[in-house]
Design a protein around this motif. Structure first.
Motif, PDB file in Angstrom:
ATOM      1  N   ILE A 165       0.927  -1.197   0.322  1.00 55.73           N
ATOM      2  CA  ILE A 165      -0.254   0.112   0.037  1.00 55.73           C
ATOM      3  C   ILE A 165       0.856   0.777  -0.144  1.00 55.73           C
ATOM      4  N   ALA A 166       1.677   1.461   0.603  1.00 57.84           N
ATOM      5  CA  ALA A 166       3.041   2.351   1.474  1.00 57.84           C
ATOM      6  C   ALA A 166       3.779   2.793  -0.610  1.00 57.84           C
ATOM      7  N   SER A 167       4.121   1.667  -1.034  1.00 54.02           N
ATOM      8  CA  SER A 167       4.505   1.707  -1.725  1.00 54.02           C
ATOM      9  C   SER A 167       3.898   2.673  -3.234  1.00 54.02           C
ATOM     10  N   SER A 168       3.356   1.376  -2.969  1.00 55.02           N
ATOM     11  CA  SER A 168       1.529   1.581  -4.443  1.00 55.02           C
ATOM     12  C   SER A 168       1.137   3.665  -4.519  1.00 55.02           C
ATOM     13  N   PHE A 169       0.859   4.151  -3.505  1.00 56.12           N
ATOM     14  CA  PHE A 169       1.032   5.477  -3.506  1.00 56.12           C
ATOM     15  C   PHE A 169       2.608   6.457  -3.718  1.00 56.12           C
ATOM     16  N   GLY A 170       2.940   5.723  -2.364  1.00 59.66           N
ATOM     17  CA  GLY A 170       4.566   6.379  -2.135  1.00 59.66           C
ATOM     18  C   GLY A 170       5.091   7.233  -3.471  1.00 59.66           C
ATOM     19  N   VAL A 171       5.675   6.057  -4.129  1.00 64.09           N
ATOM     20  CA  VAL A 171       6.286   6.212  -5.532  1.00 64.09           C
ATOM     21  C   VAL A 171       5.605   6.990  -6.667  1.00 64.09           C
ATOM     22  N   LEU A 172       4.188   7.627  -6.559  1.00 66.96           N
ATOM     23  CA  LEU A 172       4.498   8.589  -7.208  1.00 66.96           C
ATOM     24  C   LEU A 172       4.095   9.781  -6.945  1.00 66.96           C
ATOM     25  N   ALA A 173       3.721   9.119  -4.646  1.00 67.69           N
ATOM     26  CA  ALA A 173       2.984  11.462  -4.520  1.00 67.69           C
ATOM     27  C   ALA A 173       4.084  11.931  -3.914  1.00 67.69           C
ATOM     28  N   VAL A 174       5.384  11.010  -3.537  1.00 69.33           N
ATOM     29  CA  VAL A 174       6.613  11.677  -3.739  1.00 69.33           C
ATOM     30  C   VAL A 174       7.124  12.631  -4.747  1.00 69.33           C
ATOM     31  N   PRO A 175       7.270  11.993  -5.895  1.00 69.27           N
ATOM     32  CA  PRO A 175       7.794  12.708  -6.706  1.00 69.27           C
ATOM     33  C   PRO A 175       7.276  13.891  -7.303  1.00 69.27           C
ATOM     34  N   VAL A 176       5.748  13.814  -6.789  1.00 64.45           N
ATOM     35  CA  VAL A 176       4.888  15.193  -7.066  1.00 64.45           C
ATOM     36  C   VAL A 176       4.687  15.793  -5.867  1.00 64.45           C
ATOM     37  N   ALA A 177       4.961  16.007  -5.137  1.00 60.25           N
ATOM     38  CA  ALA A 177       5.180  16.417  -3.473  1.00 60.25           C
ATOM     39  C   ALA A 177       6.798  17.488  -4.007  1.00 60.25           C
ATOM     40  N   PHE A 178       7.894  16.669  -4.831  1.00 57.41           N
ATOM     41  CA  PHE A 178       9.075  17.571  -4.874  1.00 57.41           C
ATOM     42  C   PHE A 178       8.585  18.146  -6.566  1.00 57.41           C
ATOM     43  N   ALA A 179       7.807  17.340  -7.250  1.00 55.49           N
ATOM     44  CA  ALA A 179       7.416  18.806  -8.139  1.00 55.49           C
ATOM     45  C   ALA A 179       7.245  19.792  -7.674  1.00 55.49           C
ATOM     46  N   VAL A 180       5.743  19.984  -6.868  1.00 54.79           N
ATOM     47  CA  VAL A 180       5.141  20.938  -6.099  1.00 54.79           C
ATOM     48  C   VAL A 180       5.886  21.885  -5.257  1.00 54.79           C
ATOM     49  N   GLU A 181       6.842  21.311  -4.594  1.00 51.00           N
ATOM     50  CA  GLU A 181       8.317  22.074  -3.853  1.00 51.00           C
ATOM     51  C   GLU A 181       8.767  23.307  -5.020  1.00 51.00           C
ATOM     52  N   ARG A 182       9.602  22.102  -6.238  1.00 50.15           N
ATOM     53  CA  ARG A 182      10.070  23.063  -7.073  1.00 50.15           C
ATOM     54  C   ARG A 182       9.523  23.804  -8.116  1.00 50.15           C
ATOM     55  N   LEU A 183       8.087  23.771  -7.885  1.00 53.63           N
ATOM     56  CA  LEU A 183       7.784  24.677  -8.258  1.00 53.63           C
ATOM     57  C   LEU A 183       7.153  25.877  -7.986  1.00 53.63           C
ATOM     58  N   PHE A 184       7.376  25.558  -6.581  1.00 50.36           N
ATOM     59  CA  PHE A 184       7.085  26.983  -5.034  1.00 50.36           C
ATOM     60  C   PHE A 184       8.552  27.985  -5.813  1.00 50.36           C
ATOM     61  N   HIS A 185       9.188  27.488  -5.750  1.00 50.71           N
ATOM     62  CA  HIS A 185      10.821  28.048  -5.618  1.00 50.71           C
ATOM     63  C   HIS A 185      10.631  28.464  -7.126  1.00 50.71           C
ATOM     64  N   LYS A 186      10.080  28.150  -7.816  1.00 52.11           N
ATOM     65  CA  LYS A 186      10.370  28.739  -8.590  1.00 52.11           C
ATOM     66  C   LYS A 186      10.792  28.357  -9.999  1.00 52.11           C
ATOM     67  N   ASP A 187      10.978  26.919  -9.768  1.00 44.37           N
ATOM     68  CA  ASP A 187      12.316  25.828 -10.682  1.00 44.37           C
ATOM     69  C   ASP A 187      11.395  24.789 -11.957  1.00 44.37           C
ATOM     70  N   GLY A 188      10.454  25.799 -12.386  1.00 49.93           N
ATOM     71  CA  GLY A 188       9.221  25.002 -13.121  1.00 49.93           C
ATOM     72  C   GLY A 188      10.026  24.008 -14.429  1.00 49.93           C
ATOM     73  N   THR A 189      11.135  24.869 -15.206  1.00 46.45           N
ATOM     74  CA  THR A 189      11.518  25.000 -15.810  1.00 46.45           C
ATOM     75  C   THR A 189      12.096  22.313 -16.353  1.00 46.45           C
ATOM     76  N   ARG A 190      13.098  22.566 -15.196  1.00 47.44           N
ATOM     77  CA  ARG A 190      14.003  21.213 -14.900  1.00 47.44           C
ATOM     78  C   ARG A 190      12.595  20.476 -14.446  1.00 47.44           C
ATOM     79  N   VAL A 191      11.271  20.712 -13.782  1.00 48.69           N
ATOM     80  CA  VAL A 191      10.565  19.756 -13.871  1.00 48.69           C
ATOM     81  C   VAL A 191       9.748  19.750 -14.501  1.00 48.69           C
ATOM     82  N   ALA A 192       9.394  20.410 -15.743  1.00 53.20           N
ATOM     83  CA  ALA A 192       9.037  20.350 -17.162  1.00 53.20           C
ATOM     84  C   ALA A 192       9.727  19.117 -17.615  1.00 53.20           C
ATOM     85  N   ILE A 193      11.388  19.736 -17.656  1.00 56.64           N
ATOM     86  CA  ILE A 193      11.897  18.427 -18.416  1.00 56.64           C
ATOM     87  C   ILE A 193      12.046  16.965 -18.315  1.00 56.64           C
TER      88      ILE A 193
END
Length: 830
Positions: free
Chosen positions: A92-120
């Motif tokens: 259960i943890a891996s099924s949820f976390g394997v996608l949730a953690v990268p998504v959370a990191f992407a959101v954190e990068r967007l808040f820091h205005k690092d959208g170009t790297r997230v888009a790549i």
């Protein structure tokens, strides 16, 4: 450069501006616009390494399936005893976390205005998802039970790569989590849990997971390299802010134009000094105000892997050189160059004084040197390169040698000649303290060659003797070889191939007993790899050829007498080729060794077109026999030219005779078809010559060939014995091949007029020489079979005769050719 880094540097400049007496934001920095994205060599290297890892997994499962299946079984048996509750929780943890953690990191990068790297990174994830779908749904359904079915997932009912993990790995590889330990730990923990649950539930295999990891990693880094990563290199304003943290208040700064150090950014900096403090160079002479006081070199982290493949190659290839790391971290590079700068200064050698070092954020570091106005040795005008300047260079080098300091890059760009004529040693990034004797002698050989390229061998050696002495200079003689020099120096030597020889001659004139054989610096030579590759290619080609032949039927149906004649004629071709070469070389060559060189050519031609391989090996043989490179090339060219002329004349004469005598072979005679082909080739050549670039290339090649060939032919024409030997060898070579082909035909009960056999051989040989395949493979067999069939032989007889002819002239000589090639290498005759 990421938005986060930009914000960090803006904060740094604001802090610097807030300090009393400093105004970093007002400092003008003249530099070209920075690109928004760059392509980092490290991404290309990681992409290639991931592909290699994927290939290694496939080979491992292909050649050792039991090992991977055994590992799979062990993991399944071990996890079978784990509590069901824990396995369910992990799933259960891996099924949820394997996608949730990268998504959370992407959101954190967007808040820091690092959208170009997230888009790549999202682009890489999409590509990985598409590739996995393609493999899972298309490749497998179109080829069930194929290589992927047994190779990647070991015969289970799973997919070859896992759609739920591969895009996440591609995203993580492309988004860049370096330096963010917590995010890395969380992400890879979720990926590891997902892999573990897949193994436990038996819908994933170890091989499949390994292949998924390498595939995702390759797509991530490949996308990052193709699109480009946001530029992480700090701008000039950040460099100025870092200088102010060193207590160096900058007035203005300017980026120097790129020079021979593309991996290093260089700035000229003017700094404000306390009243009465006047900057001076290391000789104590005051610098005029208004000039640059500092030269700042910025080491960017993303450039640390530049040239790593070449450095690895040198590290593996060279035997005696002291080991060095092919890849160094930014901190290691900073410490290495700083240590060398202080050591060189302590040794009394003249070098720009290192004022300070400092990291610039997390992606770069700077080294501030006192600025010395001048020009690198390569850019100094000839009139200014006096003997006094050369002597001064040797004086600074002597101080290095006395302190056991090896520079390792004593090229023209690493020696600065100041406006006052003083020599400075720069570019210390590859230096070594407490260096061994070999490293010091290599430095001597490099500097000798560098100065000889600029001032000539005589002046370089003469000024060196005045400073170092004859005994020290003699130690460089065995090391004056191309492999011991830097890459740029070897490239420069292509325009003066005799320079190293002339340097040795100058040293030997001063100290005759210094003549010594070169030291073996290489663990292996490129020709060793060439030999291995040639044997591999030969085995790969020979085995399928022989497997398609029934040897029992071939031997039972052949007449041994004619096979013996064919074998003797094939052996005679090597003697004829030796005579042909010897006839066009005014110098005396040993017959036995020349014959061995032709036998060795039978091995070499398996990995190169016949005409090319023969020319290269014979040229090398003549050079090793004492013939200078120019005359050696001319001699081989003369023999090839005369052979071609004789070949054309024989083809025309015997084609006309054959067409007149036997109607069965009239198609092989010069006919309307041949005329049309020749006219078509002439038209194509004429059209090509209308292109200026092609015309210049053709004119240059013809000029270079005939400028040497014609004088060589004139030398040969003065000796009737040489003329008879050369032309007789060329004629004997053709006769031997014709006899071999005719005997091969008769060995299987066939018979053709000898004039027809001559035309068949000459035509097939011309096709084989023009074909860009090793030994004319495929082209010669096809031409011979078709020509013999047209001439009246049955298809079975023609095929059998061609197989026997090629067996005697191409395949059987491979092993003797390899033995001759190895023997001549050992004797240094080629």
């Amino acid at each position: 450069m990421t938005q986060t880094h930009r914000q960090e540097h803006e904060d740094e400049r604001e802090d610097a501006a807030a300090r009393p007496g400093q105004a970093a934001t007002a400092v003008p920095v003249d530099e070209p616009p920075r690109p928004d994205r760059i392509r980092r060599p490290s991404d290309a290297i990681r992409f290639a390494a991931s592909l290699a890892g994927l290939g290694a997994v496939m080979l491992l499962v292909s050649f050792a399936p039991q090992a991977t299946h055994g590992l799979q079984t062990d993991i399944s048996e071990t996890t079978a005893h784990a509590p069901l509750f824990l396995l369910t929780l992990a799933t259960i943890a891996s099924s949820f976390g394997v996608l949730a953690v990268p998504v959370a990191f992407a959101v954190e990068r967007l808040f820091h205005k690092d959208g170009t790297r997230v888009a790549i990174a999202l682009l890489a994830a999409v590509i990985a998802f598409a590739v996995t779908i393609l493999l899972d749904d298309l490749v497998i359904t179109s080829a069930p039970g194929g290589v992927l079915d047994s190779l990647i997932w070991g015969g289970t009912d799973t997919a070859p790569v896992h759609t739920d993990i591969a895009p996440v790995i591609a995203f993580v590889s492309a988004v860049g989590m370096a330096g963010r330990t917590r995010w890395q730990a969380a992400t890879w923990s979720m990926i590891g849990l997902a892999a573990l649950t897949g193994l436990t539930a038996a819908y994933a295999s170890v091989a499949a997971l390994a292949a998924t990891y390498f595939l995702g990693n390759a797509i991530g880094h490949g996308t990052l390299y193709a699109v480009g990563t946001p530029n992480p290199r700090p701008p000039g304003l950040a460099v100025v802010a870092a200088l102010e943290r060193l207590g160096l208040r900058t007035v203005r700064a300017q980026r120097f134009q790129p020079d021979d150090l593309p991996e290093v950014r260089r700035y000229g900096v003017s700094v404000a000094h306390a009243p009465g403090a006047v900057p001076t160079d290391t000789s104590g002479v005051a610098l005029p105000r208004g000039d640059w006081q500092l030269e700042v070199r910025v080491l960017d982290r993303d450039q640390q892997t530049a040239g790593v493949l070449y450095r690895v190659w040198r590290l593996v290839r060279l035997r005696e050189a002291a080991p060095r790391r092919p890849v160094r971290s930014l901190r290691r590079s900073l410490e290495q160059e700083s240590l060398m700068a202080y050591a060189v200064d302590a040794a009394g050698a003249r070098t720009p004084r290192l004022v300070g070092t400092c990291e610039v954020g997390t992606e770069a570091a700077l080294m501030a040197y006192e600025y010395v106005p001048g020009a690198p040795l390569d850019a100094v005008p000839d009139d200014d390169l006096t003997d006094a300047v050369l002597t001064d260079v040797w004086g600074q080098f002597k101080r290095l040698q006395s302190a056991r300091l090896a520079h390792r890059r004593l090229e023209g760009g690493a020696i600065l000649i100041s406006d006052r004529g003083h020599a400075y040693l720069t570019d210390l990034r590859s230096g070594e303290i407490a260096a061994g004797d070999l490293a010091l002698r290599l430095d001597l050989a490099q500097l000798l060659t560098t100065l000889a390229l600029r001032a000539g061998p005589e002046r370089a050696v003469r000024t060196a003797v005045e400073v170092l002495g004859e005994q020290a200079l003699a130690a460089a003689v065995p090391l004056l070889q191309r492999v011991a020099l830097s890459r740029d120096t070897r490239a420069a030597l292509r325009h003066d191939r005799e320079l190293l020889t002339r340097i040795r001659e100058q040293i030997v004139r001063l100290k005759p007993e210094s003549e010594a054989p070169p030291i073996r610096l290489e663990r292996f030579r490129p020709r060793t790899i060439f030999s291995i590759v040639a044997l591999t290619v030969a085995a790969y080609i020979v085995v399928p050829q022989l497997s398609s032949v029934d040897p029992v039927r071939l031997v039972a149906g052949a007449e041994w007498w004619w096979m013996g004649v064919a074998l003797a004629a094939a052996a005679l071709t090597y003697l004829a080729a030796a005579f042909m070469l010897m006839g066009f070389v005014p110098e005396k060559l040993p017959l036995g060794q020349t014959v061995l060189a032709q036998v060795a050519a039978s091995f070499v031609k398996l990995v190169a077109p016949a005409a090319v391989s023969g020319v290269a090996l014979n040229t090398r043989y003549l050079q090793r026999s004492g013939v200078r490179p120019g005359p050696a090339v001319a001699s081989v060219g003369a023999s090839q030219l005369m052979g071609m002329v004789m070949h054309i004349l024989l083809l025309i004469v015997f084609g006309f005779v054959t067409g007149s005598v036997n109607t069965a072979t009239r198609d092989l005679a010069p006919s309307r078809t041949i005329v049309i082909v020749l006219l078509a080739l002439a038209v194509l050549a004429g059209v090509a010559l209308t292109i200026p670039r092609v015309r210049r290339f053709a004119a240059g090649r013809l000029k270079s060939m005939f400028s040497g060939v014609v004088p060589r032919l004139v030398d040969v024409l003065q000796s009737p014995k040489k003329i008879i030997t050369g032309l007789g060898g060329s004629l004997l070579l053709t006769v031997a091949f014709v006899v071999c082909l005719d005997a091969s035909i008769r060995a299987f009960g066939g018979s053709l007029p000898w004039t027809a056999v001559v035309v068949v051989f000459l035509t097939a040989n011309a096709v084989g020489s023009a074909a860009p395949t090793p030994g004319g493979l495929g082209a010669v067999e096809t031409a011979l079979t078709v020509a013999l069939t047209i001439s009246g032989l049955t298809a079975e007889t023609a095929t059998s005769a061609v197989l026997l002819f090629r067996l005697l002239t191409l395949w059987l000589p491979v092993l003797p050719g390899w033995a001759a090639f190895t023997y001549l290498q050992r004797k240094e005759a080629i």
